[in-house]
Design a protein around this motif. Structure first.
Motif, PDB file in Angstrom:
ATOM      1  N   GLN A   1       0.807  -1.218   0.000  1.00  0.00           N
ATOM      2  CA  GLN A   1       0.000   0.000   0.000  1.00  0.00           C
ATOM      3  C   GLN A   1       0.843   1.271   0.000  1.00  0.00           C
ATOM      4  O   GLN A   1       0.430   2.293  -0.548  1.00  0.00           O
ATOM      5  CB  GLN A   1      -0.935  -0.004   1.215  1.00  0.00           C
ATOM      6  CG  GLN A   1      -2.040  -1.032   1.158  1.00  0.00           C
ATOM      7  CD  GLN A   1      -3.024  -0.726   0.035  1.00  0.00           C
ATOM      8  OE1 GLN A   1      -3.502   0.391  -0.106  1.00  0.00           O
ATOM      9  NE2 GLN A   1      -3.334  -1.739  -0.766  1.00  0.00           N
ATOM     10  N   LEU A   2       2.001   1.223   0.651  1.00  0.00           N
ATOM     11  CA  LEU A   2       2.784   2.447   0.829  1.00  0.00           C
ATOM     12  C   LEU A   2       3.730   2.756  -0.328  1.00  0.00           C
ATOM     13  O   LEU A   2       4.478   3.726  -0.281  1.00  0.00           O
ATOM     14  CB  LEU A   2       3.577   2.363   2.141  1.00  0.00           C
ATOM     15  CG  LEU A   2       2.724   2.288   3.413  1.00  0.00           C
ATOM     16  CD1 LEU A   2       3.614   2.202   4.650  1.00  0.00           C
ATOM     17  CD2 LEU A   2       1.777   3.471   3.516  1.00  0.00           C
ATOM     18  N   ARG A   3       3.676   1.930  -1.374  1.00  0.00           N
ATOM     19  CA  ARG A   3       4.502   2.231  -2.551  1.00  0.00           C
ATOM     20  C   ARG A   3       3.942   3.406  -3.342  1.00  0.00           C
ATOM     21  O   ARG A   3       4.680   4.313  -3.737  1.00  0.00           O
ATOM     22  CB  ARG A   3       4.603   0.991  -3.443  1.00  0.00           C
ATOM     23  CG  ARG A   3       5.492  -0.112  -2.889  1.00  0.00           C
ATOM     24  CD  ARG A   3       5.575  -1.273  -3.855  1.00  0.00           C
ATOM     25  NE  ARG A   3       4.261  -1.868  -4.112  1.00  0.00           N
ATOM     26  CZ  ARG A   3       4.038  -2.778  -5.052  1.00  0.00           C
ATOM     27  NH1 ARG A   3       5.021  -3.159  -5.850  1.00  0.00           N
ATOM     28  NH2 ARG A   3       2.830  -3.295  -5.212  1.00  0.00           N
ATOM     29  N   LEU A   4       2.624   3.390  -3.583  1.00  0.00           N
ATOM     30  CA  LEU A   4       2.014   4.425  -4.428  1.00  0.00           C
ATOM     31  C   LEU A   4       2.195   5.833  -3.874  1.00  0.00           C
ATOM     32  O   LEU A   4       2.561   6.748  -4.628  1.00  0.00           O
ATOM     33  CB  LEU A   4       0.532   4.112  -4.646  1.00  0.00           C
ATOM     34  CG  LEU A   4      -0.201   5.031  -5.627  1.00  0.00           C
ATOM     35  CD1 LEU A   4       0.448   4.955  -7.009  1.00  0.00           C
ATOM     36  CD2 LEU A   4      -1.687   4.637  -5.721  1.00  0.00           C
ATOM     37  N   PRO A   5       1.983   6.052  -2.560  1.00  0.00           N
ATOM     38  CA  PRO A   5       2.190   7.412  -2.046  1.00  0.00           C
ATOM     39  C   PRO A   5       3.653   7.776  -1.850  1.00  0.00           C
ATOM     40  O   PRO A   5       3.963   8.906  -1.452  1.00  0.00           O
ATOM     41  CB  PRO A   5       1.439   7.394  -0.710  1.00  0.00           C
ATOM     42  CG  PRO A   5       1.461   5.971  -0.282  1.00  0.00           C
ATOM     43  CD  PRO A   5       1.352   5.176  -1.547  1.00  0.00           C
ATOM     44  N   GLY A   6       4.560   6.842  -2.104  1.00  0.00           N
ATOM     45  CA  GLY A   6       5.982   7.171  -2.085  1.00  0.00           C
ATOM     46  C   GLY A   6       6.696   6.982  -0.775  1.00  0.00           C
ATOM     47  O   GLY A   6       7.797   7.515  -0.596  1.00  0.00           O
ATOM     48  N   PHE A   7       6.133   6.202   0.129  1.00  0.00           N
ATOM     49  CA  PHE A   7       6.822   5.946   1.398  1.00  0.00           C
ATOM     50  C   PHE A   7       7.757   4.729   1.294  1.00  0.00           C
ATOM     51  O   PHE A   7       8.752   4.640   1.998  1.00  0.00           O
ATOM     52  CB  PHE A   7       5.809   5.738   2.522  1.00  0.00           C
ATOM     53  CG  PHE A   7       4.945   6.931   2.771  1.00  0.00           C
ATOM     54  CD1 PHE A   7       5.520   8.149   3.116  1.00  0.00           C
ATOM     55  CD2 PHE A   7       3.579   6.872   2.637  1.00  0.00           C
ATOM     56  CE1 PHE A   7       4.733   9.271   3.335  1.00  0.00           C
ATOM     57  CE2 PHE A   7       2.784   7.977   2.854  1.00  0.00           C
ATOM     58  CZ  PHE A   7       3.364   9.186   3.200  1.00  0.00           C
TER      59      PHE A   7
END
Length: 252
Positions: free
Chosen positions: A115-121
Motif C-alpha cells: 500500500q505504501l509504494r504508491l504514495p511514495g513511502f
C-alpha cells in the motif's frame, strides 16, 4: 476529505474478508487437528502405566523379581508419560500461537509494503526491506503518523502480550521475558510463592484460554484497521528513523 489530501493506505473489504477467513481457518484447524489430540492425557498415562505393568509381568519370576518394585516402576512410567505428554501439549500450543502471530505479522507488513509504494513511502529495495525488519513499535509509529493509533483498538494488550510470549518461546531468558513479567505477570505465575531469579520459557504458562484471547485479538485487529488512511502531501508525516534512513538510500 479535502482535495489536497492523498490516500496513503486502503484496506478493501474483500481483502479484509480474506485475511479474517485465513486467520479463522488456521485457528479452528489447529484446534481440530493438533490440540484436540491432547484431550485425554490422564487416561493415556494410565494406559501407558498399565501396558508397562503387563509387559513387565510377562517375564516375572517371583524368585528374582519384586512385584512391589515392578508396580512402582509401572507407576513411575505412567507419571513420566504424563509429564512428557503435558510438555508436548504445551509446546504444541505455543507453536500454534507462534504460527498464528507470525502469519499475522507477515500479512500486516506485506499489506503495508504494497500500500505504501504508491504514495511514495516505500520507494526501493532499502525502504522495502526495512519494512520487514522494523520492530513493532516502529510499525505502530508509522501508521500513527498516517492517522491510526493502533494501540487504541480492542485487543491491543492481548496482541502485545502475544508478541512477548512468542519471543520468550523462541529465545527463553532475555529482554522479552523481562517485559512479559513486568507488563503481563499472569504469564509468569509464582510457584509456591516465589519466581526464579532468572526465569526463561520454562517459567511461562500459557493456556487454551490465552490462545483464544490471542486469536480474538488478531481478529479484532483486522476488523479495526481503517478502510483508508489519508495524509496531506504538503505536510509530510514523520516517519520512523529506520524508514527515513532507508528512503534516503533509495533516493541516493
Amino acid at each position: 476529505m479535502t482535495s489536497k489530501m492523498r490516500s496513503a493506505f486502503m484496506l478493501d473489504d474483500p481483502v479484509r474478508h480474506t485475511l479474517l477467513t485465513a486467520h479463522r481457518f488456521y485457528v479452528q484447524q489447529a484446534k481440530d487437528r493438533l490440540l484436540s489430540r491432547f484431550g485425554n492425557i490422564s487416561a493415556e498415562a494410565d494406559a501407558a502405566a498399565d501396558a508397562h505393568w503387563e509387559e513387565s509381568g510377562r517375564n516375572f519370576d517371583p524368585d528374582i523379581h519384586d512385584e512391589g518394585e515392578q508396580a512402582e516402576d509401572a507407576q513411575n512410567h505412567g507419571i513420566m508419560f504424563y509429564e512428557l505428554l503435558t510438555e508436548m501439549h504445551e509446546r504444541t500450543r505455543l507453536s500454534v500461537i507462534a504460527g498464528m502471530f507470525h502469519h499475522w505479522d507477515k500479512a500486516w507488513r506485506r499489506l503495508l509494503v504494497d500500500q505504501l509504494r504508491l504514495p511514495g513511502f516505500v520507494i526501493g529495495v532499502h525502504s522495502r526491506r526495512v519494512m520487514w525488519t522494523m520492530d513493532s513499535s516502529q510499525l505502530e509509529s508509522l501508521v500513527e503518523a498516517l492517522g491510526w493509533k493502533a494501540a487504541t483498538f480492542p485487543g491491543y494488550a492481548r496482541l502485545d502480550a502475544m508478541r512477548l510470549v512468542v519471543n520468550v518461546f523462541k529465545h527463553g531468558e532475555g529482554p522479552s521475558m523481562d517485559d512479559l513479567r513486568q507488563a503481563y505477570p499472569e504469564f509468569v505465575p509464582l510457584v509456591n510463592g516465589w519466581v526464579r531469579a532468572f526465569p526463561d520459557d520454562s517459567s511461562m504458562k500459557v493456556t487454551d484460554t490465552h490462545l483464544d484471547e490471542f486469536a480474538e485479538a488478531i481478529e479484532s485487529f483486522w476488523l479495526n484497521v481503517p478502510r483508508e488512511l489519508n495524509f496531506d502531501p504538503t505536510v509530510p508525516p514523520k516517519l520512523p528513523k529506520d524508514l527515513e534512513r532507508a528512503r534516503r538510500k533509495d533516493l541516493a
